[in-house]
Design a protein around this motif. Structure first.
Motif, PDB file in Angstrom:
ATOM      1  N   ASP A 105      -7.201  41.806 -15.459  1.00  0.00           N
ATOM      2  CA  ASP A 105      -6.212  40.793 -15.078  1.00  0.00           C
ATOM      3  C   ASP A 105      -6.050  39.754 -16.183  1.00  0.00           C
ATOM      4  N   ALA A 106      -4.885  39.066 -16.159  1.00  0.00           N
ATOM      5  CA  ALA A 106      -4.594  38.059 -17.183  1.00  0.00           C
ATOM      6  C   ALA A 106      -4.310  36.702 -16.560  1.00  0.00           C
ATOM      7  N   ALA A 107      -4.698  35.662 -17.271  1.00  0.00           N
ATOM      8  CA  ALA A 107      -4.359  34.283 -16.916  1.00  0.00           C
ATOM      9  C   ALA A 107      -3.605  33.676 -18.096  1.00  0.00           C
ATOM     10  N   ASN A 135       2.591  29.869 -24.951  1.00  0.00           N
ATOM     11  CA  ASN A 135       1.823  30.525 -23.896  1.00  0.00           C
ATOM     12  C   ASN A 135       0.535  31.088 -24.501  1.00  0.00           C
ATOM     13  N   ILE A 136      -0.576  30.749 -23.888  1.00  0.00           N
ATOM     14  CA  ILE A 136      -1.857  31.308 -24.313  1.00  0.00           C
ATOM     15  C   ILE A 136      -2.377  32.195 -23.185  1.00  0.00           C
ATOM     16  N   THR A 137      -2.534  33.457 -23.485  1.00  0.00           N
ATOM     17  CA  THR A 137      -2.926  34.451 -22.482  1.00  0.00           C
ATOM     18  C   THR A 137      -4.390  34.823 -22.658  1.00  0.00           C
ATOM     19  N   MET A 138      -5.095  34.930 -21.522  1.00  0.00           N
ATOM     20  CA  MET A 138      -6.498  35.332 -21.525  1.00  0.00           C
ATOM     21  C   MET A 138      -6.652  36.534 -20.600  1.00  0.00           C
ATOM     22  N   ILE A 139      -7.088  37.657 -21.142  1.00  0.00           N
ATOM     23  CA  ILE A 139      -7.263  38.880 -20.356  1.00  0.00           C
ATOM     24  C   ILE A 139      -8.759  39.136 -20.164  1.00  0.00           C
ATOM     25  N   GLN A 146       0.901  18.503 -24.772  1.00  0.00           N
ATOM     26  CA  GLN A 146       0.064  18.524 -23.572  1.00  0.00           C
ATOM     27  C   GLN A 146      -0.319  19.954 -23.210  1.00  0.00           C
ATOM     28  N   VAL A 147      -1.531  20.101 -22.682  1.00  0.00           N
ATOM     29  CA  VAL A 147      -2.007  21.398 -22.214  1.00  0.00           C
ATOM     30  C   VAL A 147      -2.021  21.385 -20.679  1.00  0.00           C
ATOM     31  N   TYR A 148      -1.622  22.501 -20.082  1.00  0.00           N
ATOM     32  CA  TYR A 148      -1.555  22.609 -18.625  1.00  0.00           C
ATOM     33  C   TYR A 148      -2.577  23.627 -18.122  1.00  0.00           C
ATOM     34  N   PRO A 149      -2.964  23.538 -16.852  1.00  0.00           N
ATOM     35  CA  PRO A 149      -4.037  24.411 -16.350  1.00  0.00           C
ATOM     36  C   PRO A 149      -3.640  25.887 -16.285  1.00  0.00           C
ATOM     37  N   THR A 150      -4.631  26.708 -16.160  1.00  0.00           N
ATOM     38  CA  THR A 150      -4.432  28.154 -16.102  1.00  0.00           C
ATOM     39  C   THR A 150      -3.772  28.583 -14.781  1.00  0.00           C
ATOM     40  N   HIS A 151      -3.107  29.733 -14.828  1.00  0.00           N
ATOM     41  CA  HIS A 151      -2.577  30.361 -13.616  1.00  0.00           C
ATOM     42  C   HIS A 151      -2.492  31.855 -13.879  1.00  0.00           C
ATOM     43  N   THR A 152      -2.456  32.637 -12.833  1.00  0.00           N
ATOM     44  CA  THR A 152      -2.363  34.086 -13.006  1.00  0.00           C
ATOM     45  C   THR A 152      -0.945  34.499 -13.345  1.00  0.00           C
TER      46      THR A 152
END
Length: 227
Positions: free
Chosen positions: A166-168, A119-123, A219-225
């Motif tokens: 917020d985080a994605a 999991n890669i988190t972006m805040i 594989q990489v999957y798209p972002t989500h909240t």
């Protein structure tokens, strides 16, 4: 003979009259042409002025996109202005998140012993709302100092809008190698957020399962909240 001379003089007089008439016609034509060119000059100047008022630049400048966004919408056209200024927008109002405004981290989130997941988190640490919609660019760096780009998984991106704080999240998915013969020895994950060009380097999560196969199997999957 007398009649012949009279006829000759009459013919000369007719020719002279016609010559004078022709000269008068030429002068009239020149005057008309001069007037025509004089009246057309303001029109030409106006056209030049109109040309200067149009957006300059080629197809890459964003001018045509801005025009398309405005035409017939009747809605907020701030996106068109943003595109013309070189700012990328998603839904017409929200700009894409900048790498400098994101706190990015990676963690092991494997659901079981067979499936690997990072999991890669972006805040959003910025002061304004932004969009993280789409696929991030990801490369995995190996212990041999080579980097391999990761392919996209078959999934449809979802609108991911981040208010400040917020985080994605997006995932890297792969099969775990349990034979002990994995040839992949990842050390780092290079992440470029969606619609960005600046990259951050993360450490490969400690304790994450070994990759089965090659990096092309990740594989990489798209972002989500996260809410």
């Amino acid at each position: 003979m007398k009649h012949t001379r009279i006829a000759a003089h009459a013919a000369i007089g007719v020719v002279a009259t016609l010559s004078l008439t022709a000269c008068g016609g030429d002068d009239s034509g020149k005057d008309s042409s001069a007037k025509g060119s004089s009246s057309s000059a303001p029109s030409s100047s106006s056209s030049s002025s109109d040309g200067d008022s149009k957006p300059k630049g080629g197809s890459g400048s964003g001018g045509s996109e801005a025009g398309n966004a405005k035409s017939g919408s009747g809605e907020d056209t701030s996106a068109g202005a943003g595109a013309a200024n070189g700012t990328t927008n998603t839904d017409g109002k929200v700009k894409f998140c900048k790498t400098r405004d994101l706190a990015i981290d990676a963690g092991d989130a494997a659901p079981d012993k067979d499936s690997g997941r990072i999991n890669i988190t972006m805040i959003n640490r910025g002061s304004t709302t932004c969009s993280a919609t789409g696929f991030a660019g990801v490369d995995i760096k190996d212990a041999d100092h080579t980097s391999s780009p990761i392919e996209r998984g078959h999934a449809q991106p979802r609108i991911t809008i981040l208010k400040p704080g917020d985080a994605a999240v997006f995932d890297l998915a792969y099969d775990i190698d349990k034979t002990g013969g994995s040839l992949a020895h990842p050390t780092n994950i290079l992440v470029t957020p969606p619609n960005e060009t600046h990259t951050v380097t993360l450490n490969w999560p400690a304790g994450a399962g070994k990759i089965k196969g090659a990096y092309t199997d990740v594989q990489v999957y798209p972002t989500h909240t996260t809410r």
